[in-house]
Design a protein around this motif. Sequence first.
Motif, PDB file in Angstrom:
ATOM      1  N   PHE A 107       0.841  -1.190   0.000  1.00  0.00           N
ATOM      2  CA  PHE A 107       0.000   0.000   0.000  1.00  0.00           C
ATOM      3  C   PHE A 107       0.878   1.242   0.000  1.00  0.00           C
ATOM      4  CE2 PHE A 107      -3.684  -2.475   1.578  1.00  0.00           C
ATOM      5  CZ  PHE A 107      -4.539  -2.041   0.604  1.00  0.00           C
ATOM      6  N   GLN A 108       0.603   2.181  -0.919  1.00  0.00           N
ATOM      7  CA  GLN A 108       1.318   3.451  -0.878  1.00  0.00           C
ATOM      8  C   GLN A 108       0.649   4.308   0.196  1.00  0.00           C
ATOM      9  OE1 GLN A 108       3.794   4.339  -2.962  1.00  0.00           O
ATOM     10  NE2 GLN A 108       3.769   2.459  -4.175  1.00  0.00           N
ATOM     11  N   PRO A 109       1.435   4.944   1.047  1.00  0.00           N
ATOM     12  CA  PRO A 109       0.806   5.860   2.004  1.00  0.00           C
ATOM     13  C   PRO A 109       0.204   7.059   1.263  1.00  0.00           C
ATOM     14  CG  PRO A 109       3.195   5.918   2.177  1.00  0.00           C
ATOM     15  CD  PRO A 109       2.876   4.812   1.253  1.00  0.00           C
ATOM     16  N   VAL A 110      -1.089   7.234   1.395  1.00  0.00           N
ATOM     17  CA  VAL A 110      -1.772   8.292   0.654  1.00  0.00           C
ATOM     18  C   VAL A 110      -1.745   9.563   1.479  1.00  0.00           C
ATOM     19  CG1 VAL A 110      -3.880   8.873  -0.567  1.00  0.00           C
ATOM     20  CG2 VAL A 110      -3.309   6.490  -0.155  1.00  0.00           C
ATOM     21  N   PRO A 111      -1.408  10.697   0.890  1.00  0.00           N
ATOM     22  CA  PRO A 111      -1.463  11.953   1.647  1.00  0.00           C
ATOM     23  C   PRO A 111      -2.909  12.297   1.993  1.00  0.00           C
ATOM     24  CG  PRO A 111      -0.951  12.355  -0.677  1.00  0.00           C
ATOM     25  CD  PRO A 111      -0.863  10.882  -0.464  1.00  0.00           C
ATOM     26  N   ARG A 112      -3.062  12.763   3.157  1.00  0.00           N
ATOM     27  CA  ARG A 112      -4.393  13.140   3.678  1.00  0.00           C
ATOM     28  C   ARG A 112      -5.380  11.977   3.589  1.00  0.00           C
ATOM     29  NH1 ARG A 112      -2.965  18.118   1.650  1.00  0.00           N
ATOM     30  NH2 ARG A 112      -4.075  17.951  -0.324  1.00  0.00           N
ATOM     31  N   ALA A 113      -4.945  10.829   4.065  1.00  0.00           N
ATOM     32  CA  ALA A 113      -5.806   9.649   4.005  1.00  0.00           C
ATOM     33  C   ALA A 113      -7.004   9.800   4.925  1.00  0.00           C
ATOM     34  CB  ALA A 113      -5.010   8.406   4.382  1.00  0.00           C
ATOM     35  N   TRP A 114      -6.870  10.634   5.938  1.00  0.00           N
ATOM     36  CA  TRP A 114      -7.964  10.732   6.918  1.00  0.00           C
ATOM     37  C   TRP A 114      -9.235  11.264   6.273  1.00  0.00           C
ATOM     38  CZ3 TRP A 114     -10.165  15.450   7.830  1.00  0.00           C
ATOM     39  CH2 TRP A 114      -9.441  16.568   7.382  1.00  0.00           C
ATOM     40  N   ILE A 115      -9.105  12.068   5.152  1.00  0.00           N
ATOM     41  CA  ILE A 115     -10.305  12.573   4.482  1.00  0.00           C
ATOM     42  C   ILE A 115     -11.127  11.415   3.953  1.00  0.00           C
ATOM     43  CG2 ILE A 115     -11.151  13.942   2.549  1.00  0.00           C
ATOM     44  CD1 ILE A 115      -8.825  15.755   2.858  1.00  0.00           C
ATOM     45  N   ARG A 116     -10.426  10.485   3.300  1.00  0.00           N
ATOM     46  CA  ARG A 116     -11.137   9.332   2.753  1.00  0.00           C
ATOM     47  C   ARG A 116     -11.791   8.524   3.855  1.00  0.00           C
ATOM     48  NH1 ARG A 116      -7.462   7.013  -2.097  1.00  0.00           N
ATOM     49  NH2 ARG A 116      -6.797   9.016  -2.913  1.00  0.00           N
ATOM     50  N   LYS A 117     -11.002   8.314   4.921  1.00  0.00           N
ATOM     51  CA  LYS A 117     -11.553   7.497   5.995  1.00  0.00           C
ATOM     52  C   LYS A 117     -12.778   8.165   6.604  1.00  0.00           C
ATOM     53  CE  LYS A 117      -7.401   4.993   7.161  1.00  0.00           C
ATOM     54  NZ  LYS A 117      -6.151   5.063   7.905  1.00  0.00           N
ATOM     55  N   ALA A 118     -12.684   9.484   6.760  1.00  0.00           N
ATOM     56  CA  ALA A 118     -13.821  10.194   7.340  1.00  0.00           C
ATOM     57  C   ALA A 118     -15.021  10.123   6.417  1.00  0.00           C
ATOM     58  CB  ALA A 118     -13.436  11.656   7.583  1.00  0.00           C
ATOM     59  N   ALA A 119     -14.756  10.275   5.096  1.00  0.00           N
ATOM     60  CA  ALA A 119     -15.870  10.207   4.146  1.00  0.00           C
ATOM     61  C   ALA A 119     -16.521   8.827   4.188  1.00  0.00           C
ATOM     62  CB  ALA A 119     -15.365  10.505   2.736  1.00  0.00           C
ATOM     63  N   THR A 120     -15.682   7.785   4.223  1.00  0.00           N
ATOM     64  CA  THR A 120     -16.222   6.426   4.296  1.00  0.00           C
ATOM     65  C   THR A 120     -17.064   6.261   5.553  1.00  0.00           C
ATOM     66  OG1 THR A 120     -14.098   5.816   3.392  1.00  0.00           O
ATOM     67  CG2 THR A 120     -15.556   4.026   4.005  1.00  0.00           C
ATOM     68  N   ALA A 121     -16.529   6.753   6.672  1.00  0.00           N
ATOM     69  CA  ALA A 121     -17.254   6.628   7.932  1.00  0.00           C
ATOM     70  C   ALA A 121     -18.590   7.351   7.845  1.00  0.00           C
ATOM     71  CB  ALA A 121     -16.420   7.201   9.076  1.00  0.00           C
ATOM     72  N   ALA A 122     -18.571   8.558   7.220  1.00  0.00           N
ATOM     73  CA  ALA A 122     -19.814   9.318   7.114  1.00  0.00           C
ATOM     74  C   ALA A 122     -20.840   8.555   6.283  1.00  0.00           C
ATOM     75  CB  ALA A 122     -19.531  10.682   6.483  1.00  0.00           C
ATOM     76  N   VAL A 123     -20.389   8.020   5.139  1.00  0.00           N
ATOM     77  CA  VAL A 123     -21.326   7.289   4.272  1.00  0.00           C
ATOM     78  C   VAL A 123     -21.869   6.073   4.998  1.00  0.00           C
ATOM     79  CG1 VAL A 123     -21.487   5.923   2.186  1.00  0.00           C
ATOM     80  CG2 VAL A 123     -20.303   8.103   2.133  1.00  0.00           C
ATOM     81  N   CYS A 124     -20.963   5.331   5.655  1.00  0.00           N
ATOM     82  CA  CYS A 124     -21.413   4.113   6.338  1.00  0.00           C
ATOM     83  C   CYS A 124     -22.400   4.478   7.446  1.00  0.00           C
ATOM     84  CB  CYS A 124     -20.227   3.362   6.939  1.00  0.00           C
ATOM     85  SG  CYS A 124     -19.215   2.586   5.704  1.00  0.00           S
ATOM     86  N   GLY A 125     -22.052   5.508   8.212  1.00  0.00           N
ATOM     87  CA  GLY A 125     -22.953   5.924   9.278  1.00  0.00           C
ATOM     88  C   GLY A 125     -24.304   6.344   8.721  1.00  0.00           C
ATOM     89  N   GLY A 126     -24.277   7.074   7.614  1.00  0.00           N
ATOM     90  CA  GLY A 126     -25.530   7.508   7.005  1.00  0.00           C
ATOM     91  C   GLY A 126     -26.390   6.336   6.599  1.00  0.00           C
ATOM     92  N   ILE A 127     -25.750   5.362   5.938  1.00  0.00           N
ATOM     93  CA  ILE A 127     -26.521   4.196   5.505  1.00  0.00           C
ATOM     94  C   ILE A 127     -27.075   3.458   6.705  1.00  0.00           C
ATOM     95  CG2 ILE A 127     -26.319   1.948   4.397  1.00  0.00           C
ATOM     96  CD1 ILE A 127     -24.386   3.130   2.469  1.00  0.00           C
ATOM     97  N   PHE A 128     -26.232   3.336   7.752  1.00  0.00           N
ATOM     98  CA  PHE A 128     -26.687   2.642   8.952  1.00  0.00           C
ATOM     99  C   PHE A 128     -27.886   3.353   9.556  1.00  0.00           C
ATOM    100  CE2 PHE A 128     -26.452   1.573  13.485  1.00  0.00           C
ATOM    101  CZ  PHE A 128     -26.473   0.195  13.368  1.00  0.00           C
ATOM    102  N   ALA A 129     -27.810   4.690   9.608  1.00  0.00           N
ATOM    103  CA  ALA A 129     -28.925   5.449  10.179  1.00  0.00           C
ATOM    104  C   ALA A 129     -30.188   5.264   9.351  1.00  0.00           C
ATOM    105  CB  ALA A 129     -28.556   6.936  10.245  1.00  0.00           C
ATOM    106  N   LEU A 130     -30.012   5.344   8.040  1.00  0.00           N
ATOM    107  CA  LEU A 130     -31.169   5.171   7.153  1.00  0.00           C
ATOM    108  C   LEU A 130     -31.815   3.816   7.365  1.00  0.00           C
ATOM    109  CD1 LEU A 130     -30.155   6.680   3.722  1.00  0.00           C
ATOM    110  CD2 LEU A 130     -32.087   7.307   5.164  1.00  0.00           C
ATOM    111  N   LEU A 131     -30.962   2.788   7.394  1.00  0.00           N
ATOM    112  CA  LEU A 131     -31.496   1.437   7.543  1.00  0.00           C
ATOM    113  C   LEU A 131     -32.155   1.282   8.900  1.00  0.00           C
ATOM    114  CD1 LEU A 131     -28.751  -0.783   5.910  1.00  0.00           C
ATOM    115  CD2 LEU A 131     -31.034  -0.327   5.087  1.00  0.00           C
ATOM    116  N   SER A 132     -31.584   1.910   9.929  1.00  0.00           N
ATOM    117  CA  SER A 132     -32.169   1.783  11.253  1.00  0.00           C
ATOM    118  C   SER A 132     -33.557   2.405  11.285  1.00  0.00           C
ATOM    119  CB  SER A 132     -31.289   2.481  12.295  1.00  0.00           C
ATOM    120  OG  SER A 132     -29.974   2.054  12.147  1.00  0.00           O
ATOM    121  N   THR A 133     -33.681   3.610  10.717  1.00  0.00           N
ATOM    122  CA  THR A 133     -35.013   4.225  10.704  1.00  0.00           C
ATOM    123  C   THR A 133     -35.982   3.346   9.931  1.00  0.00           C
ATOM    124  OG1 THR A 133     -34.233   5.498   8.835  1.00  0.00           O
ATOM    125  CG2 THR A 133     -34.344   6.639  10.948  1.00  0.00           C
ATOM    126  N   MET A 134     -35.473   2.774   8.839  1.00  0.00           N
ATOM    127  CA  MET A 134     -36.273   1.866   8.020  1.00  0.00           C
ATOM    128  C   MET A 134     -36.766   0.691   8.855  1.00  0.00           C
ATOM    129  SD  MET A 134     -36.933   1.145   4.768  1.00  0.00           S
ATOM    130  CE  MET A 134     -37.418  -0.345   3.971  1.00  0.00           C
TER     131      MET A 134
END
Lengths: 372, 193, 203
Positions: free
Chosen positions: C87-114
């Motif tokens: 794996f190449q160390p990606v600069p500013r990898a935390w942005i991607r991780k945060a975006a992934t976390a946000a999307v996953c959390g969003g989907i989880f919230a949506l599914l939970s309300t569902m």
Amino acid sequence: MNPGIDLQGSFIESLKSFGLPPGVAKVLWMPFPMLIMLVGATLGVFTLVWLERKISAAAQQRIGPEFIGPLGILAPLADGLKLVFKEDVVPAKADGLLFTLGPAIVVIPAFLSYLIVPFGQNMIITDVGMGIFLWIALSSVVPIGLLMSGYASNNKYSLLGGLRAAAQSISYELPLALSVLAIVLMSNSLSTVDIVNQQTGYGILGWNIWRQPVGFLIFWIAALAECERIPFDLPEAEEELVAGYQTEYSGMKFALFYIGSYVNLTLSALLFAVLYLGGWEFFVPIGTIAGFLNISDTTPWLQVVAAVLGIGMTLLKAYFLIFIAILMRWTVPRVRIDQLLDLGWKFLLPVSLVNLLITAGLKLAFPVAFGG
Amino acid sequence: MLKFLKQVGDYTKEAVQAGKYIGQGLAVTFDHMRRRPVTVQYPYEKLIPSERFRGRIHFEFDKCIACEVCVRVCPINLPVVDWEFNKESKKKQLNHYSIDFGVCIFCGNCVEFCPTNCLSMTEEYELSTYDRHELNFDSVALGRLPYKVTDDAMVTPLRELVYLPKGVLDPHDLPPGSKRAGARPEEIVESEK
Amino acid sequence: MNLAEGVQIVSFGILSVMMLGAAIGVVLLDSIVYSAFLLGGVFISIAGLYLLLNADFIAAAQVLIYVGAVNVLILFAIMLVNKRQEFQPVPRAWIRKAATAAVCGGIFALLSTMVLSTPWAISSATPAGDASVVVIGLHFFSDFLLPFELASILLLMALIGAVVLARREFLPDDDFEKAQAEALKLPERPRELVPSGRNETVK
């Protein structure tokens, strides 16, 4: 419509008369057709292997198996026994779990698909509503097993063979499904029994082969490709890939691949007979003969004769197609991988789409002949 | 539009043609199925080797003058000639002679050049053994005559293709006394007289 | 409880355990190939659950499309690109991780309300069973016509796109040369020899 003999019904009735609850009677009945089908499929493989060796020999002016049983009929059994007693080798760097799982995933769908092969009105394990669709769905699982065994062998020939097999079976599944769809369009049902019933009544003239000549050819080409028979046996092309995904296999695991390929061929031929050649129908409708001889449709012995004739006719048609497949094996050279994909995507797929379209048009124009 | 239609038409024509050729091929294969097998079922049936068949070499110990011509003409100097000079008769006396048929290529040069004709070709070709050293035939083994196929009661002798009557391709069940196609050597000699 | 219900409950249990186990395996396993194969297991278990719900057509379609096409393509891609690289160390990898976390959390919230908003009472309507194909077809051509047509146009576009890509007959020259230079290098990673004989293991 004459229902024919209903073995299941009579079996359950007779058990119920002994005082068993209907649920238990049904559970007791369930293993019988499965066992018969399993044994029948295996016997079918033996017959097919023997036929393949004999017909290949005849096409090359040889004799073929001769001394193992009368006319060498026990040769496949000897093959099988040899494979059972052979050492089961797993290559040192192979992935043991996937290596073992691969052949099983290849074989199981082939045997499962026998669920929907009808030999008579009631001679079918289950007349599920989605019938023929089940076969298409199950046969699409096979490439996973091929990829698995190709990958797990840790051998570049195996991997290439597995990839080729997967590419081949996903690209030929489409024309196959589309030509089946044209049939389904005419019979208004996915069930194999309904598909045969739609062809009954006019004897040989009512068979779908006359209404679907193009679909018939496409189906057969695609089925040959799905079974990896000779013009399309690229996954195991021995000059290039040793034996493809089977290279590292021996013993019982190899036997599973071997059985799987032959079961698949038998299955395709049987379904081909069901879809295009009227299934268990005789050349002349049985009802007409019975009417001619002044015998009632419900006469018990006539029903038995009709059932036996039905099984015989289905097998006869299937083995006729297998014969053509074997003859094809010694006639046509193997295609290249690009020719194979060209044929699949650029010829068969458009032609089968057009065939489907024309069938739909004809169905609207002549609902009498093409199933309203 | 016309061009497109023509393309479609050509394509269809080619597809039909390909189908036709496959059909022709199938017809050929199908035709072969009714022909009788050409198989010779080996241990039970054997072909009669032809007159010029180059099989295992036969050696006559008494005729050999130990001249070693066979060794010189052999591509790999294979025959082993073990002799010593007999001072009384002032002649070479042969002690042993052997040929290793595991190495011999059956070219027949030794037979061709032998001045006393003590080497000759036989029709024996069944030279399989469990040990390759068993193929190293000494003078005694070289002197044995092979068993003729036609004399073997266990074997059905079959004629080779050129010894069959004209138009016959199957060596099984020939009528007795059927002659091969063409004139036999003695007939040619007769006609030349 | 009769026999059929017992069989149903047992198979429901087995299928759920299989599905959850396989799904966890997909996420947690290191080997990407194992994950892909387990994904096939997840799809098959879902198909089994559909079967238990009397939706046999959906089950078969699930097997055909997800196992037979999607999963095979995933495996295909993985196996064609079987290059193991760091794996190449990606600069500013935390942005991607945060975006992934946000999307996953969003989907989880949506599914939970569902999950919370769905009435989970068992419907008393008789299942369509074998006639489900007809029912599905009727829905496709009446109230779900627009999504159905949109989906089919999407698929048609993909099909035509694939044909166009496949029919492109010549490659630009520089690309070709580059590809050739690439092809002349051996893409395989070097492997150590396999110690398989008995003598070698003793050493």
